[in-house]
Design a protein around this motif. Structure first.
Motif, mmCIF file in Angstrom:
data_model
loop_
_atom_site.group_PDB
_atom_site.id
_atom_site.type_symbol
_atom_site.label_atom_id
_atom_site.label_comp_id
_atom_site.label_asym_id
_atom_site.label_seq_id
_atom_site.Cartn_x
_atom_site.Cartn_y
_atom_site.Cartn_z
ATOM 1 N N ARG A 48 0.502 -1.128 -0.163
ATOM 2 C CA ARG A 48 0.003 0.235 0.039
ATOM 3 C C ARG A 48 0.688 1.377 -0.054
ATOM 4 N NH1 ARG A 48 -5.134 0.630 2.569
ATOM 5 N NH2 ARG A 48 -5.247 -1.260 3.708
ATOM 6 N N GLN A 50 3.464 2.011 -1.109
ATOM 7 C CA GLN A 50 4.676 1.429 -2.007
ATOM 8 C C GLN A 50 4.060 1.862 -3.895
ATOM 9 O OE1 GLN A 50 6.546 -2.009 -3.955
ATOM 10 N NE2 GLN A 50 7.441 -2.216 -2.851
ATOM 11 N N ALA A 51 2.736 1.538 -3.445
ATOM 12 C CA ALA A 51 1.578 1.975 -4.570
ATOM 13 C C ALA A 51 1.196 3.558 -4.412
ATOM 14 C CB ALA A 51 0.459 1.349 -4.151
ATOM 15 N N TYR A 52 1.090 4.389 -2.885
ATOM 16 C CA TYR A 52 0.517 5.551 -3.050
ATOM 17 C C TYR A 52 1.593 6.391 -2.042
ATOM 18 C CZ TYR A 52 -3.656 3.821 -2.823
ATOM 19 O OH TYR A 52 -4.968 2.602 -2.719
ATOM 20 N N SER A 53 2.808 6.390 -2.513
ATOM 21 C CA SER A 53 4.512 6.632 -3.110
ATOM 22 C C SER A 53 4.620 7.843 -3.403
ATOM 23 C CB SER A 53 4.919 6.179 -2.421
ATOM 24 O OG SER A 53 5.605 5.353 -3.398
ATOM 25 N N LEU A 54 3.704 8.051 -4.929
ATOM 26 C CA LEU A 54 3.694 9.239 -5.404
ATOM 27 C C LEU A 54 2.720 10.253 -4.948
ATOM 28 C CD1 LEU A 54 4.039 7.451 -9.120
ATOM 29 C CD2 LEU A 54 6.294 9.044 -7.733
ATOM 30 N N LYS B 7 13.310 2.078 -7.941
ATOM 31 C CA LYS B 7 12.286 2.213 -6.902
ATOM 32 C C LYS B 7 10.556 2.954 -7.015
ATOM 33 C CE LYS B 7 9.598 2.778 -2.559
ATOM 34 N NZ LYS B 7 8.908 3.718 -3.117
ATOM 35 N N ASP B 11 7.259 2.553 -9.083
ATOM 36 C CA ASP B 11 5.778 3.155 -8.183
ATOM 37 C C ASP B 11 5.494 3.025 -9.236
ATOM 38 O OD1 ASP B 11 6.866 2.973 -5.262
ATOM 39 O OD2 ASP B 11 7.724 5.127 -5.352
ATOM 40 N N SER B 14 3.072 0.679 -9.806
ATOM 41 C CA SER B 14 2.216 0.818 -9.663
ATOM 42 C C SER B 14 1.162 1.205 -9.507
ATOM 43 C CB SER B 14 2.653 0.463 -8.591
ATOM 44 O OG SER B 14 4.004 -0.470 -8.163
ATOM 45 N N TRP B 15 1.087 2.570 -9.964
ATOM 46 C CA TRP B 15 0.511 3.764 -9.702
ATOM 47 C C TRP B 15 -0.656 3.755 -10.913
ATOM 48 C CZ3 TRP B 15 -0.084 7.917 -13.036
ATOM 49 C CH2 TRP B 15 -0.614 8.916 -13.402
ATOM 50 N N LEU B 18 -2.833 0.668 -10.160
ATOM 51 C CA LEU B 18 -3.663 1.125 -9.445
ATOM 52 C C LEU B 18 -5.253 1.748 -9.810
ATOM 53 C CD1 LEU B 18 -1.798 0.306 -6.101
ATOM 54 C CD2 LEU B 18 -3.439 -1.168 -7.057
ATOM 55 N N TRP B 358 -1.473 -7.029 -6.888
ATOM 56 C CA TRP B 358 -1.342 -5.394 -5.095
ATOM 57 C C TRP B 358 -1.561 -6.456 -4.055
ATOM 58 C CZ3 TRP B 358 -5.562 -3.434 -4.469
ATOM 59 C CH2 TRP B 358 -6.093 -2.136 -3.716
ATOM 60 N N VAL B 362 -1.417 -6.718 -0.356
ATOM 61 C CA VAL B 362 -2.121 -5.413 1.129
ATOM 62 C C VAL B 362 -3.662 -6.099 0.939
ATOM 63 C CG1 VAL B 362 -3.216 -3.226 1.222
ATOM 64 C CG2 VAL B 362 -1.206 -4.290 -1.177
#
Lengths: 138, 499
Positions: A48, A50-54, B7, B11, B14-15, B18, B358, B362
């Protein structure tokens, strides 16, 4: 039958048969008894985070700046490429989305993304002036 | 490559997955269905006649036919009958402004015939091209999603440094997360050329309406007329004096002499009856990657005014002309389309597997509402398509005789799937897949019960008709879905570690 047709068919067939073969081998070599799960999924990594780190602001800034820069680059190609106007326009239309995607990835992955965005924005704005001023003034 | 950059790439990947994954999934899955729109149109209409050629005499009579809706029309186009549209279509409309009037004719006699509209297929087509949104905004949105797919591909390629090694790694008997990760990489790496081509051509097709205008305007120094002429040619003006038109047979022969092998798909008259009348003959050259090459002729003298053969003009134009056939696989036969569809399903699987990875990281429990949404969208889309196809046979009342009626039914079926996904969180995917498969398997029965066509008589009299081929293919796909869903359900019952 021309190569136009044969080449995609062959490439596509390879793209399909490769994974299918590997899956068949994996299936063939399956263990007699399924092993227990070795790692609990929720202990693995903080997905979670990682996904929202941007951050939203980072994404918005990089998205808009890269779009602007790609549009300006496209217009620049349309105006200054040493081709006929129609060819330049077509090539710019084809290249702009690729430039946008590459630019977005580039900006989003910069450690100093604010500085990168600012520099890109300034350069694109200057280029746009050079492109549009002659059009406006005739 | 630095660890920070890696990294960041992870990201970004993934962004995109998602936040835009579900929309991308809808676009990719519906694209696999949209490949067969040409085949499904006659299926919906219940066409049982086998493909036949258009008689030139019939085309001649269609050209001379007084158009009921617009008898004074001098701009009109004609589409000859094809294998999947066994009737001639005449369309009147001034350069596609406003609603065109369509009239249909028998391809052998040229007599007018009545053909219904195919609304279910139109919904499925619009789902892919416009995401069911109004034009042109839906088209632009699909273009933007194409950019998102490109971003995902670029970030995915750069973050996997061991790409060659990962091509061969399949550990489907280890933990579920490892299994999904390996499958995700496997399908992504092997299908990479296809994914890149689809993302690139899809982006181009989505945004070209806006970007080409802008770029052409700048390239021609702000001269809009020169830009229009430079890209699409200079249209012939009317002289204002009446003259006799050359027979269509002669004009077609001249077009095919100018472009040997041309199979006409579109005959567009401008200023018909005037001395400045023109005929634009567009079509396709078999086995070549070029979108609608053709010839423009004077309809009075037969003189060649323009040759539209971008493949031979310059490499940029050749590239441009490749985009549409490359995206839709329309330059080959059914084999190529089937290949495209399988690879397209692989691309849809990438989104599903990415979201599954994912989810396992999570929310391994599976009770989250977002997972219900994921199941409702991913498994609900095929379900809604299958229900719409069945309803095309069974529900033929006035409420469903319009595009809006079919669209509402499709959305209702999809919402039902979302409801099922929320209700049965543990096995929603299984239930929806089984329902999808059963709906497709029972499609021939629905056709038999409905009043549009009879699959039994089609199989007896015309087993190679579009109706019989498409119906049997859909039923077989349904059977495969049922068997796979049933087998997965049984294997899940035996393996407590699998989810």
């Amino acid at each position: 039958m021309s190569l136009d047709y044969l080449v995609p068919v062959l490439v596509g067939a390879i793209m399909l048969t490769g994974p299918a073969f590997l899956l068949a081998v994996a299936w063939w070599r399956r263990p007699a008894v399924a092993p227990p799960r070795s790692i609990k999924a929720h202990h693995y990594r903080p997905g979670r985070r990682q996904a929202y780190s941007l951050s939203r602001s980072r994404v918005q800034a990089c998205l808009s700046v890269s779009l602007f820069a790609a549009a300006v680059a496209g217009l620049g190609m349309a105006r200054w490429l040493p081709l006929s106007p129609a060819d330049s326009a077509l090539l710019a239309t084809l290249a702009a989305p690729l430039l946008w995607a590459a630019g977005l990835v580039f900006l989003l992955t910069r450690k100093r993304w604010r500085r990168a965005c600012a520099v890109t924005l300034v350069l694109a704005a200057v280029a746009l002036c050079f492109e549009l001023v002659p059009l406006v003034t005739g | 490559m630095q660890r920070d950059v890696l990294k960041a790439l992870y990201d970004v990947h993934s962004w995109v997955g998602l936040f835009l994954g579900l929309a991308l999934y809808v676009l990719l899955f519906s694209g696999s269905v949209a490949l067969f729109i040409g085949e499904m149109r006659p299926w919906e209409l219940g066409v049982t006649s086998t493909p036949r050629e258009t008689a030139v005499a019939a085309l001649e009579s269609v050209v001379q036919h007084p158009q009921g809706a617009a008898p004074e029309a001098t701009h009109f186009s004609i589409r000859p009958a094809s294998g999947y549209r066994p009737w001639i279509t005449r369309e009147t409309g001034d350069d596609h402004d406003g609603d065109p009037a369509l009239v249909y004719f028998d391809p052998l006699t040229g007599a007018p015939v009545t053909i219904d509209d195919e609304h279910v297929v139109h919904v499925l087509e619009k789902l892919h091209t416009d995401l069911l949104l109004p034009a042109p905004w839906g088209r632009y949105l699909t273009g933007l999603l194409g950019v998102a797919m490109l971003v995902s591909l670029v970030s995915g390629v750069f973050m996997h440094r061991k790409i060659l090694r990962e091509m061969w790694a399949v550990r489907i008997w280890r933990s579920p997360r490892l299994k999904w990760t390996d499958l995700h990489k496997l399908v992504a790496v092997w299908g990479l050329p296809y994914h890149v081509v689809m993302a690139f051509t899809g982006t181009y097709l989505g945004l070209v309406g806006f970007t080409l205008l802008l770029n052409a305007f700048v390239a021609f120094g702000g001269d809009a007329d020169a830009a229009s002429a430079g890209i699409s040619g200079v249209p012939q003006e009317a002289v204002g004096e009446a003259d006799d038109m050359l027979p269509l047979r002669d004009l077609l022969a001249r077009a095919q002499a100018a472009l040997p092998g041309l199979e006409p798909e579109y005959l567009g008259y401008r200023h018909y009856g005037d001395r400045g009348a023109t005929l634009m003959v567009l079509g396709h050259l078999p086995w070549t990657l070029e979108y609608l090459p053709g010839v423009t002729l004077s309809a009075v003298t037969g003189e060649q005014l323009q040759l539209i053969h971008w493949r031979e003009e310059s490499w940029t134009k050749a590239l441009y002309a490749m985009m549409t056939p490359l995206h839709y696989g329309s330059y080959g036969g059914l084999l190529l389309k089937a290949l495209y569809a399988l690879l397209g399903l692989g691309a849809s699987f990438l989104v599903v597997s990415g979201l599954r990875i994912w989810q396992l990281r999570v929310h391994p429990g599976g009770g989250d509402l977002r997972i219900a949404l994921f199941n409702g969208v991913c498994y609900g889309l095929p379900y809604a398509i299958a229900i719409s196809l069945s309803a095309a046979r069974l529900l033929t009342g006035p409420a469903f005789s319009s595009y809006q009626g079919r669209l509402l039914l499709f959305l209702f079926a999809w919402l039902t799937a979302l409801g099922i996904a929320i209700w049965r969180r543990g096995d929603a995917g299984m239930v929806l897949s089984l329902c999808t498969g059963v709906a497709l398997v029972l499609l021939p029965l629905a056709t038999e019960l409905g009043d549009r066509a009879s699959i039994l008589s089609a199989l007896r009299t015309a087993p190679t008709s579009p109706l019989a081929i498409v119906e049997m293919s859909l039923a077989l796909i349904g059977l495969a879905v049922v068997l796979i869903a049933w087998r997965v359900r049984r294997s899940q019952g035996r393996q407590p570690f699998a989810r």
